[in-house]
Design a protein around this motif. Structure first.
Motif, PDB file in Angstrom:
ATOM      1  N   ALA A  81       0.845  -1.204   0.000  1.00  0.00           N
ATOM      2  CA  ALA A  81       0.000   0.000   0.000  1.00  0.00           C
ATOM      3  C   ALA A  81       0.872   1.244   0.000  1.00  0.00           C
ATOM      4  O   ALA A  81       0.622   2.204  -0.749  1.00  0.00           O
ATOM      5  N   ILE A  82       1.923   1.218   0.814  1.00  0.00           N
ATOM      6  CA  ILE A  82       2.822   2.378   0.879  1.00  0.00           C
ATOM      7  C   ILE A  82       3.528   2.558  -0.467  1.00  0.00           C
ATOM      8  O   ILE A  82       3.663   3.669  -0.981  1.00  0.00           O
ATOM      9  N   THR A  83       3.940   1.447  -1.059  1.00  0.00           N
ATOM     10  CA  THR A  83       4.611   1.498  -2.365  1.00  0.00           C
ATOM     11  C   THR A  83       3.703   2.107  -3.434  1.00  0.00           C
ATOM     12  O   THR A  83       4.112   3.003  -4.192  1.00  0.00           O
ATOM     13  N   LEU A  84       2.474   1.631  -3.490  1.00  0.00           N
ATOM     14  CA  LEU A  84       1.549   2.137  -4.508  1.00  0.00           C
ATOM     15  C   LEU A  84       1.217   3.603  -4.264  1.00  0.00           C
ATOM     16  O   LEU A  84       1.085   4.403  -5.200  1.00  0.00           O
ATOM     17  N   GLY A 127       8.896   6.313 -11.891  1.00  0.00           N
ATOM     18  CA  GLY A 127       8.929   4.996 -12.529  1.00  0.00           C
ATOM     19  C   GLY A 127       8.973   3.848 -11.532  1.00  0.00           C
ATOM     20  O   GLY A 127       9.013   2.680 -11.929  1.00  0.00           O
ATOM     21  N   LEU A 128       8.951   4.145 -10.247  1.00  0.00           N
ATOM     22  CA  LEU A 128       9.001   3.051  -9.257  1.00  0.00           C
ATOM     23  C   LEU A 128       7.771   2.158  -9.365  1.00  0.00           C
ATOM     24  O   LEU A 128       7.828   0.962  -9.080  1.00  0.00           O
ATOM     25  N   VAL A 129       6.660   2.766  -9.747  1.00  0.00           N
ATOM     26  CA  VAL A 129       5.442   2.016 -10.055  1.00  0.00           C
ATOM     27  C   VAL A 129       5.088   2.348 -11.506  1.00  0.00           C
ATOM     28  O   VAL A 129       4.785   3.497 -11.812  1.00  0.00           O
ATOM     29  N   PRO A 140       0.428  -4.168 -15.514  1.00  0.00           N
ATOM     30  CA  PRO A 140      -0.244  -5.365 -14.980  1.00  0.00           C
ATOM     31  C   PRO A 140       0.732  -6.348 -14.331  1.00  0.00           C
ATOM     32  O   PRO A 140       0.440  -6.914 -13.279  1.00  0.00           O
ATOM     33  N   GLU A 141       1.882  -6.545 -14.958  1.00  0.00           N
ATOM     34  CA  GLU A 141       2.858  -7.490 -14.396  1.00  0.00           C
ATOM     35  C   GLU A 141       3.400  -6.954 -13.071  1.00  0.00           C
ATOM     36  O   GLU A 141       3.650  -7.723 -12.131  1.00  0.00           O
ATOM     37  N   PHE A 142       3.571  -5.647 -12.992  1.00  0.00           N
ATOM     38  CA  PHE A 142       4.018  -5.045 -11.727  1.00  0.00           C
ATOM     39  C   PHE A 142       3.011  -5.362 -10.622  1.00  0.00           C
ATOM     40  O   PHE A 142       3.373  -5.828  -9.537  1.00  0.00           O
ATOM     41  N   LEU A 143       1.739  -5.126 -10.897  1.00  0.00           N
ATOM     42  CA  LEU A 143       0.713  -5.381  -9.876  1.00  0.00           C
ATOM     43  C   LEU A 143       0.690  -6.856  -9.496  1.00  0.00           C
ATOM     44  O   LEU A 143       0.619  -7.220  -8.319  1.00  0.00           O
ATOM     45  N   ARG A 144       0.753  -7.697 -10.501  1.00  0.00           N
ATOM     46  CA  ARG A 144       0.729  -9.144 -10.253  1.00  0.00           C
ATOM     47  C   ARG A 144       1.857  -9.549  -9.304  1.00  0.00           C
ATOM     48  O   ARG A 144       1.640 -10.226  -8.298  1.00  0.00           O
TER      49      ARG A 144
END
Ligand SMILES: N[C@@H](CCC(=O)N[C@@H](CS)C(=O)NCC(=O)O)C(=O)O
Length: 214
Positions: free
Chosen positions: A74-77, A87-89, A98-102
């Motif tokens: 949560a903190i990252t997002l 670009g961290l997220v 999508p692959e990042f979230l996965r």
């Protein structure tokens, strides 16, 4: 800097998941106060952490307005949304998103809990032998998960391509945890390579020294 990003306090412990957030804050060059706690005192009922996070887990991030953020993902997002240009997220609409979230959710929902069960098996099983068996089984299961991840990736040179994301930072920290770096070098050389690459980022030098220096 926006007011709501000033005056943050990060509760952490040396070498723990708070190092992930320390690294993100360092890359974003955001100011914050650090409160390192002894591992043995995280659950101290009169300690500072229990007042802001009854679960007494780190990372816990106290914001200036008194609100509390827990859960590294949560903190990252949240930080990624605050600083999209970093670009961290990866941005919504990019092929990496999508692959990042996965993988982010997999790291915190599948891999991280194996530490929760293995570090504190007595919370779930009072019988000592059963608790030890839970630790052994979760350690083993984690190795399988890492090997599946290893087989699925093609670093180029980062996990998601030519730009480092928060996933690479997770790997730099989590490879310090059981089964630790030597095991990764031997069994998951691609993940090990990512971790070593993150180790060399100049902005993160002090974070790694604080958390992982012998
Ligand atoms: N889902 C949480 C997990 C946090 C977590 O389990 N942190 C560990 C340290 S790495 C902790 O606080 N352990 C102390 C405890 O459970 O008592 C996250 O992603 O932030």
């Amino acid at each position: 800097m926006a007011d709501h990003l000033a005056g943050m306090t990060l509760f952490g412990a040396k070498g723990g998941g708070s190092a992930i957030i320390e690294a993100l804050l360092a890359i974003l060059d955001l100011p914050y106060a650090r409160r390192y706690l002894d591992w043995d005192s995280l659950h101290d009922p009169s300690g500072p952490l229990s007042k802001v996070n009854p679960a007494c887990e780190i990372p816990t991030l106290l914001l200036q307005d008194g609100s509390v953020m827990t859960e590294s993902a949560a903190i990252t997002l949240w930080l990624g949304a605050e600083r999209p240009e970093s670009g961290l997220v990866p941005l919504v609409g990019t092929p990496e998103h999508p692959e990042f979230l996965r993988r982010l959710i997999w790291l915190v929902a599948s891999v991280y809990p194996t530490f929760s069960y293995g570090d504190h098996p007595e919370r779930w099983l009072k019988n000592e032998a059963a608790a030890q068996a839970l630790r052994t089984a979760t350690d083993k299961r984690r190795e399988v998960m890492w090997q599946q991840f290893e087989a699925a990736i093609t670093p180029a040179p980062w996990l998601l391509g030519d730009a480092m994301t928060a996933l690479d930072i997770y790997m730099a920290v989590m490879t310090h945890w059981r089964p630790r770096r030597d095991w990764f070098e031997e069994n998951c050389p691609k993940l090990f390579g990512i971790a070593k690459r993150v180790d060399t980022i100049p902005e993160l030098k002090e974070v790694w020294e604080r958390n992982f220096a012998p």
